[in-house]
Design an enzyme around this catalytic site. Structure first.
Site, PDB file in Angstrom:
ATOM      1  N   THR A 195       0.857  -1.166   0.000  1.00 43.58           N
ATOM      2  CA  THR A 195       0.000   0.000   0.000  1.00 43.58           C
ATOM      3  C   THR A 195       0.893   1.216   0.000  1.00 43.58           C
ATOM      4  O   THR A 195       1.676   1.423   0.891  1.00 43.58           O
ATOM      5  CB  THR A 195      -0.890   0.029   1.245  1.00 43.58           C
ATOM      6  OG1 THR A 195      -0.080  -0.158   2.388  1.00 43.58           O
ATOM      7  CG2 THR A 195      -1.922  -1.059   1.179  1.00 43.58           C
ATOM      8  N   SER A 413       1.963 -15.261  10.954  1.00 39.89           N
ATOM      9  CA  SER A 413       2.151 -15.783  12.310  1.00 39.89           C
ATOM     10  C   SER A 413       1.231 -15.023  13.260  1.00 39.89           C
ATOM     11  O   SER A 413       0.651 -14.023  12.896  1.00 39.89           O
ATOM     12  CB  SER A 413       3.609 -15.640  12.733  1.00 39.89           C
ATOM     13  OG  SER A 413       3.992 -14.290  12.589  1.00 39.89           O
TER      14      SER A 413
END
Lengths: 413, 413
Positions: A195, A413
């Protein structure tokens, strides 16, 4: 993910002066990251004009929708940016979040909610709870101060390895005005996506339609000419704010994009845009080399840019640069596949100043040793001359390394 | 480079029957490789018809130029293929080489040089010396025999990790005819580039214009629907030969593409093309997973294919698959950037049979554990429904691994 600073990072950061009419605050909202700022507010004086350009994605984020809706008003009083959650592909919840944020920001800044601009960067598809940060905005608006540009650059980082700043001071009429810009780049942690956010502000008194024209033209050869991996974000946002505060010091009000007094300003703005865009490339995931691709002799400038992007986005060209391999055959391949007019037998290719291919075959003077030495540099220039016309374009990218695959392939994770 | 066989290689190879009217020989010419065959000759009986499709690259190889020039004749007597040098971007020398080769082949096969077809794969930009192999062709034509299809598949390999075969036997009218195909895939050693070669032969008596129509239509959903890394070769060549030998056993001569007796043949041919195309994907550099991308509900089939290729070529989607990460946000991103009609709030995404996103947001029933378990498979199906129309397309690709970067970034030795 890698935490080491990119080897291409600038050796030093510019000193960012305040922009009169812009006050800044950051906060730790704990949206995703802990122990760092993840919320940025910029408060603008009344009369601030705004322009913006946004992702062309058909699946834009909710903040992009809101900015697009508010932009025609031309007036900005508050910008709120969060990192850690992109508020993209979040359906009705996403819209409810931008509405609640705009509401809270308008109370905080004492303005209409149509004068609020928002940007979010981070994980997509995850609802962004406005309760995590809207309660902080009133206090941020109160304590905001002009000197905090360095903090602003840090609060919007995701996996960027360094904050990105640029500043220019330039004459408008006979008055010095300042332009500051910050950006965040192609940092990703699964399941985030690249982004690109950038915010630029000036104290120059320039009307919104003029700002928009400057910005739209300025991005063509800067932000729209860089590519890390050919993947376009849902959230790309570039906003330009002009507080007009320099009018008090005698700067002329500019209401016409053709005003000759704009010349130096335009040049300075374009320098900022290019500087920030290149910083984004140099911080592309896993990047170890910057690559400048120039195409000359194409049928048109548009055609040249398409061919240049075909070279800059080719995984084979980018892995060759990573491997310090003067593999000009892959440049030929990328010219050939671009779908634009080209003639094999008129094509020439350079790495740096070394012509490696000419008129459809390897240059007779080609030296493997000389070219290989060039490929060891940090900054590689590739040029292809198509030999058909006068169209020219330059784009910038980075190499494709195993680190890119590691950063984007490691399991969440 | 990796020498281990791809984990996606077929468990067993098909038994390749002879095709009446086709004789095969291979040789060790030592063009680049040592201790392996690198030259293939196929000799066709008089009357053999031919069709072909080629790279759309604007920088095609010299053998592609020669095939294009000879194709309108519709007649083929000899095919010569070498591996180790692509004879691409070799200027006038490249053309001299194809002319010398065609000359030698026409003497060897006792035919016109316009009945010779050539293909080369390997390093580009390096002149290919015809003296290295033209003297072998006469002997090869003499000793060529029908049973050597397995050897043919091996002689055209570059960095493929396994040879690629497919065969079908099918009724034409009331006579069984056979179709055999071989292919080489996206194997690369710097400075090579992905060169896709495939050769298909049948004993069916089918006229060249009909073959061409079958082939052009057949490739759209097979070879033109696979992508390893979005980089189009200078040398892509797919040739289809029909010896017509089955006519002696009663097979009808087919001179019209609309002939209803072609139905089973067309299906069998398309099966071969798809089988070979998928074998190419499964042997993509560094590939550990095959990815099938289906787009439904697009405005048109053309639009669906463009969106499907945007997903299949996205480095972020491909690294997510490599990382066994159910990162559907990147699929949304790739739909958004495709430049085709799409509406975020109608979009749904599946991994396998698990709907992960629906109507512009995460599926309410989304289970991270279930989806992560699916991503561990060897073969991943991704589907995006655009929700706007009835356009549908499927394309195939492989994941993007560190091994891909290693194979293509390692310096030429």
């Amino acid at each position: 993910m890698s935490t080491a600073v990119s080897p291409l990072a600038p050796k030093s950061q510019p000193k960012m002066p305040p922009i009169e009419g812009v006050r800044i605050a950051t906060a730790e909202a704990g949206i995703k990251y802990k122990g760092r700022t993840d919320l940025l507010a910029m408060v603008f004086d009344a009369g601030t004009q705004v322009a913006g350009v946004f992702t062309r994605s058909k699946c834009p984020s909710a903040p992009v929708d809101l900015c697009r809706a508010n932009l025609p008003g031309g007036s900005a009083r508050m910008l709120v940016v969060n990192s850690g959650n992109a508020n993209a592909f979040t359906g009705k919840k996403g819209r409810a979040t931008t509405e609640a944020t705009a509401q809270a920001a308008s109370s905080a800044a004492g303005c209409a909610s149509s004068e609020v601009f928002l940007a979010s960067t981070g994980v997509i598809g995850e609802p962004l709870d406005p309760a995590k940060f809207t309660h902080l905005l009133a206090d941020m608006a109160k304590r905001a101060e002009p000197a905090l540009w360095p903090e602003a650059g840090k609060a919007i980082m995701t996996t960027d390895t360094y904050p990105k700043y640029a500043t220019q001071t330039v004459l408008l009429g006979e008055t010095l005005v300042t332009i500051n810009g910050i950006a965040k780049g192609a940092g990703m942690i699964a399941p985030d996506m690249a982004t690109m956010l950038s915010f630029v502000a000036t104290d120059a008194p320039i009307a919104a339609p003029v700002l928009q024209e400057l910005l739209s033209k300025g991005t063509a050869k800067t932000f729209n000419a860089v590519t890390v991996d050919s993947d376009t974000s849902t959230s790309d946002t570039l906003l330009l704010f002009a507080t007009g505060a320099a009018a008090k010091r005698g700067a002329p009000r500019i209401d016409d994009a053709k005003d000759p007094r704009l010349q130096s300003f335009r040049r300075a703005l374009n320098k900022i845009l290019k500087n920030l865009a290149l910083q984004v490339v140099r911080d592309g995931e896993g990047a170890r080399k910057e690559v400048e691709v120039t195409v000359t002799g194409a049928k048109s400038a548009r055609s040249a840019k398409k061919i240049a992007l075909s070279i800059a986005n080719s995984p084979l060209v980018k892995t060759a640069v990573a491997g310090e391999d003067a593999n000009w055959g892959r440049v030929v391949m990328a010219v050939g596949k671009a779908g634009e007019p080209a003639d094999r037998d008129r094509l020439s290719v350079w790495f740096g100043d070394i012509r490696v291919a000419h008129e459809g075959e390897r240059d007779p003077a080609y030296s493997e040793a000389e070219t290989s030495a060039y490929m060891k540099k940090d900054r590689i220039r590739v040029r292809a001359d198509i030999g058909l016309g006068r169209g020219k374009a330059t784009v910038w990218t980075c190499d494709l390394t195993k680190e890119y695959v590691a950063i984007n392939g490691d399991y969440r994770s």
